[in-house]
Design a protein around this motif. Structure first.
Motif, PDB file in Angstrom:
ATOM      1  N   THR A 130       0.815  -1.221   0.000  1.00  0.00           N
ATOM      2  CA  THR A 130       0.000   0.000   0.000  1.00  0.00           C
ATOM      3  C   THR A 130       0.849   1.271   0.000  1.00  0.00           C
ATOM      4  OG1 THR A 130      -0.175  -0.184   2.407  1.00  0.00           O
ATOM      5  CG2 THR A 130      -2.001  -1.068   1.112  1.00  0.00           C
ATOM      6  N   ASP A 215      -2.868  -9.058   4.930  1.00  0.00           N
ATOM      7  CA  ASP A 215      -3.418  -7.873   5.583  1.00  0.00           C
ATOM      8  C   ASP A 215      -3.649  -6.813   4.508  1.00  0.00           C
ATOM      9  OD1 ASP A 215      -4.006  -5.600   7.016  1.00  0.00           O
ATOM     10  OD2 ASP A 215      -2.373  -5.848   8.465  1.00  0.00           O
ATOM     11  N   SER A 217      -4.507  -3.894   4.724  1.00  0.00           N
ATOM     12  CA  SER A 217      -4.031  -2.555   5.062  1.00  0.00           C
ATOM     13  C   SER A 217      -2.568  -2.395   4.640  1.00  0.00           C
ATOM     14  CB  SER A 217      -4.175  -2.293   6.563  1.00  0.00           C
ATOM     15  OG  SER A 217      -3.261  -3.083   7.311  1.00  0.00           O
ATOM     16  N   LYS A 220      -2.437  -4.335  -1.311  1.00  0.00           N
ATOM     17  CA  LYS A 220      -3.682  -3.968  -1.983  1.00  0.00           C
ATOM     18  C   LYS A 220      -3.697  -4.444  -3.434  1.00  0.00           C
ATOM     19  CE  LYS A 220      -2.069   0.423  -3.939  1.00  0.00           C
ATOM     20  NZ  LYS A 220      -2.331   1.864  -4.125  1.00  0.00           N
TER      21      LYS A 220
END
Length: 295
Positions: A130, A215, A217, A220
């Motif tokens: 990300t 994860d 977060s 992505k």
């Protein structure tokens, strides 16, 4: 003389009995088709995960076909192609590209039997950290990227084809490309920072997210491809027609409303299985030829 006649008669009776046994075995094989159904799959996930996914399906097929089913793992995609083309197995789980390779390798003797409903409109995803600053395909220029296996439809061929369509040549415009060997390994390479981005199939990505092995977060999806045909269960054209039909019927009968059907379909990440045909993979064959990947 009498003793010789007795010995000759006993030998002839033995031969006659053996012939009856062989004839009986042949008749049984004719009635049931393949006595042992050997099954393999392209290793697009870890060996333990593939075996876990297949176990209940194997038991179900044993019951439906009345034959023993043997799981036959292979080391790479090429080995799966060779196994079915050379009749070392009777049933194989292929990606669209490996089906095309097997079909070409066998002179058109590999037949796609069924596919998941999801495989009629399959997609790949490109993922990145990300914080990488990568937001679109064009941002990959000068970056490192991991594909899955070189023979993977959703982990290499189709992602490469969509990169080329976006005027990005992965071999010259990227800093480095690598091949992880499997979709889950590609995701792990991105999550660990070994590469800037990765391409994998959407089904494995969604599974990893659902199981909280990724994860979102930290990692992505920044691009999802348009849909294309992908995975199928294939057999050799020389399989007896009756066996092919029983096998197809067994897959098509799987229903999520039964506990057995739900377990199998969930593990196969399928809502249901539907019939398929070679023509469905013409687009993948063309993409492979355009990318210079079909030999």
């Amino acid at each position: 003389m009498g003793s010789l006649f007795f010995r000759v008669s006993r030998v002839l009776r033995g031969i006659s009995f053996a012939s009856l046994v062989v004839a009986g075995v042949g008749a049984a094989q004719a009635q049931t088709g393949q006595q042992v159904l050997r099954v393999t799959a392209i290793p697009d996930e870890s060996p333990t995960e593939l075996a876990r996914k297949f176990a209940p399906l194997g038991k179900y097929l044993e019951k439906e076909l009345g034959v023993k089913v043997e799981w036959t793992p292979v080391t790479d995609y090429a080995a799966a192609v060779e196994a079915l083309a050379n009749k070392k197995v009777e049933l194989a789980w292929f990606g669209g590209f490996t089906f095309v390779q097997a079909n070409v390798r066998s002179g058109g003797k590999i037949v796609p039997l069924v596919q998941r409903e999801e495989d009629e409109k399959f997609r790949s995803v490109f993922i990145t950290d990300t914080k990488s600053g990568i937001h679109k395909l064009e941002d990959l220029k000068g970056k490192t990227l991991s594909f899955g296996s070189a023979s993977s439809t959703s982990g290499h061929l189709m992602p490469r084809s969509f990169l080329l369509a976006a005027r990005i040549n992965p071999d010259t415009d990227l800093k480095r490309i690598s091949f992880s060997g499997a979709h889950d390994a590609t995701a792990a390479a991105v999550a660990s920072g070994k590469v800037d981005a990765g391409a994998l199939n959407i089904s494995v990505w969604e599974k990893l997210v659902a199981e909280k092995k990724i994860d979102t977060s930290e990692v992505k999806v920044f691009f999802t491809t348009p849909p294309y045909y992908d995975y199928n269960w294939s057999v050799h054209a020389d399989m007896p027609a009756a066996t092919k039909e029983k096998l197809k019927a067994a897959f098509l009968k799987l229903n999520p409303s039964t506990p057995e059907g739900k377990e199998i379909l969930d593990l196969q990440r399928a809502t249901k299985f539907v019939p398929t045909k070679p023509e469905n993979y013409a687009g993948i064959k063309a993409a492979a030829e355009n990318a210079g990947l079909l030999k």
